[in-house]
Design a protein around this motif. Sequence first.
Motif, short mmCIF file in Angstrom:
data_model
loop_
_atom_site.label_atom_id
_atom_site.label_comp_id
_atom_site.label_asym_id
_atom_site.label_seq_id
_atom_site.Cartn_x
_atom_site.Cartn_y
_atom_site.Cartn_z
N GLY A 16 0.80 -1.21 0.00
CA GLY A 16 0.00 0.00 0.00
C GLY A 16 0.84 1.26 0.00
O GLY A 16 0.31 2.36 0.19
N GLY A 17 2.18 1.11 -0.17
CA GLY A 17 3.05 2.26 -0.28
C GLY A 17 3.40 2.92 1.04
O GLY A 17 3.81 4.06 1.08
N VAL A 18 3.20 2.20 2.11
CA VAL A 18 3.55 2.77 3.42
C VAL A 18 5.03 2.52 3.69
O VAL A 18 5.49 1.39 3.60
CB VAL A 18 2.69 2.13 4.53
CG1 VAL A 18 3.07 2.69 5.89
CG2 VAL A 18 1.21 2.34 4.23
N ARG A 19 5.75 3.58 3.98
CA ARG A 19 7.17 3.43 4.32
C ARG A 19 7.26 3.05 5.80
O ARG A 19 6.84 3.83 6.65
CB ARG A 19 7.93 4.71 4.03
CG ARG A 19 8.06 5.01 2.56
CD ARG A 19 8.56 6.41 2.33
NE ARG A 19 7.55 7.40 2.78
CZ ARG A 19 7.83 8.70 2.92
NH1 ARG A 19 9.03 9.16 2.69
NH2 ARG A 19 6.89 9.53 3.31
N ILE A 20 7.80 1.89 6.04
CA ILE A 20 7.80 1.40 7.43
C ILE A 20 9.15 1.67 8.09
O ILE A 20 10.19 1.26 7.59
CB ILE A 20 7.49 -0.12 7.47
CG1 ILE A 20 6.07 -0.34 6.93
CG2 ILE A 20 7.60 -0.65 8.89
CD1 ILE A 20 5.69 -1.78 6.83
N ARG A 21 9.10 2.38 9.22
CA ARG A 21 10.32 2.58 10.02
C ARG A 21 10.42 1.54 11.13
O ARG A 21 11.51 1.21 11.58
CB ARG A 21 10.31 3.97 10.65
CG ARG A 21 10.62 5.06 9.68
CD ARG A 21 10.62 6.38 10.40
NE ARG A 21 10.89 7.46 9.47
CZ ARG A 21 10.44 8.69 9.64
NH1 ARG A 21 9.71 8.98 10.71
NH2 ARG A 21 10.72 9.61 8.76
N GLY A 22 9.26 1.13 11.57
CA GLY A 22 9.27 0.12 12.63
C GLY A 22 7.96 -0.62 12.66
O GLY A 22 6.91 -0.05 12.33
#
Lengths: 322, 290
Positions: free
Chosen positions: A292-298
């Motif tokens: 879904g294009g979410v940039r995950i940092r954690g």
Amino acid sequence: MIGVTPEEDLAIESRGLTKRFGRQTAVNGIDLAVPRGSVFGFLGPNGSGKTTSIRMLLALTQATSGSINVLGRRMPARLHDVLPRVGALVEGPAFYPFLSGAANLRRLDTADRHAPGGTRAARVQLALERVGLSHAADKKVHAYSLGMKQRLGIANALLLPRELLVLDEPTNGLDPQGTREVRNLVRSLAAEGTTVFVSSHLLAEVEQICTHAAVMSAGSIVAQGTLAALRQVGDTRVRVRTPDTQSAVRVLTHLGLDPTQTQNDRADPDVVALLRGTHWQPEAIVTALVAGGVRIRGFIIEEPSLEERFVALTGEGFDVVQ
Amino acid sequence: MSSSDVPPPENDVNPTHRGVGWDLLGSEIMVLFRRRRTWAMLVALALIPILLAVAVRLSSSTLDPGEGPPFLDRVSQNGLFVGFTAMVVAIPLFLPLTIGVVAGDTIAGEAGLGTLRYLLVAPAGRVRLLLVKYTGAALFCLVASLTLTVSGALIGAALFPVGPVTLLSGDTVSVTESLLRSLLVAAYVTVSLLGLSMIGLFISTLTDVPVGAMAATIVVSVVAQILDIIPQLSWLHPWLFSHYWLGFADLLRQPLDLGSFGQNAVVQVCYAAVFGSLAYSRFVTKDILS
């Protein structure tokens, strides 16, 4: 009838154990069941009746009503058979300040008629080594720090091989290293097959070393069982750390979760959702977020903490039930 | 039948190791006599005859017979009387004070330190602990009496002539026999203090504050001595534990009269029995909350 009665699987068993001081009920009908071989956390805020219960288990005080079995024997009737097999630290260490650490241990060892005098010196030395006090063995106890006294108290409980250790607040007054050493000690004792009954008001401590726990509140046991079972009552959550908060909420909602945003000390709020009631595995959620294009940092799976459960059972802060 | 009646499994603590437990008595004696407080009291006791003897030696005036405490007038003639004089001086207050400290501390002292709970969890056994504590206190009575006797004999021999002793009956006995009589007096005084020791032990089971138990024991000994001098209570006097305390003069007569020794012993045994039972019934059911 010969056979395995339930009592034989239990190191400590109490039924309806009650202690009243005048009108005040300190312990109100508790049913403890401590399995043999377990590391059992006895939790509760200060003043909830933990120490009073322990005093009854060790026959220091008489129960107002109820029954106690320790190591399969009725207490206090069989205390002379039971107590030599039990090591105890009750309500803090207590020693003769004018004697050295080693002399204190020898003194308390002579109180037990089962303790062989021939091996006394060696056993004292070994117990001191085990708690890291060999260097202070000949120092007078009045020169000991609180942490050293606490270790000496644990050493006293270890003078003989024990089947059951009752440790009341064993890490009180210890620094972080000392706390860690006590945890390791309890683990190694448990690995040898000793049942360890640890009372504490520190959840983190219990959570790290215990297999079972009971929670006391205002003289009653409000929860008891394996640690896993106690935790399960709480909820597992996922926490997503991302700059794309809105997208994350959208994706999670699409998966059928109920995400909320929680503030933290960073610029972007975390997105948190309960996992209960969904069939989603964490890895599938991550895949969906990335797709879904979410940039995950954690991405964090938060197991239910005992602390939440504890607070739910016993009340918040100083506002504990009296 | 509950499982608590099932015979012990093999992993039981080895029952062959279960001795009489003399080790605890040894440890009790060691702890008692390692304390600086005990030594301070014994040194103070030893100083009583030394002070007496030095005072008599330094003073130029001779005492008339009967002046000052009993036997004091004889000290300058024979050093062996120093010990007896010191005994008479110490018995009404100082000896009971030391006994009060030791006996009052027995249980309350352990409770105050918190070690009582560890002794009982070991398990020491409550009755066994009482017996050990009482034996320790009784031993202190003996050591205290002997301290007075030995210190008196030594300082007496150092400062005054020593020779055959003229007894209260007018007979004269050899130095050796007079020393034996000193030991008999020490035994008499030891026995005299056994009743008070048991009273102290009982009071000690009532509290967790050792100073309170010590003070109460000393007060009891003072009250008994006050009652003993009120003539209207003469019916009570033979039953007071302090009544025969100064009766050891009978041991300084020829032929040796052991009558007061016996009466004293009977009274002390009665007190020990009564207060021993009270201490027992109190202590075995006591909630240890210290």
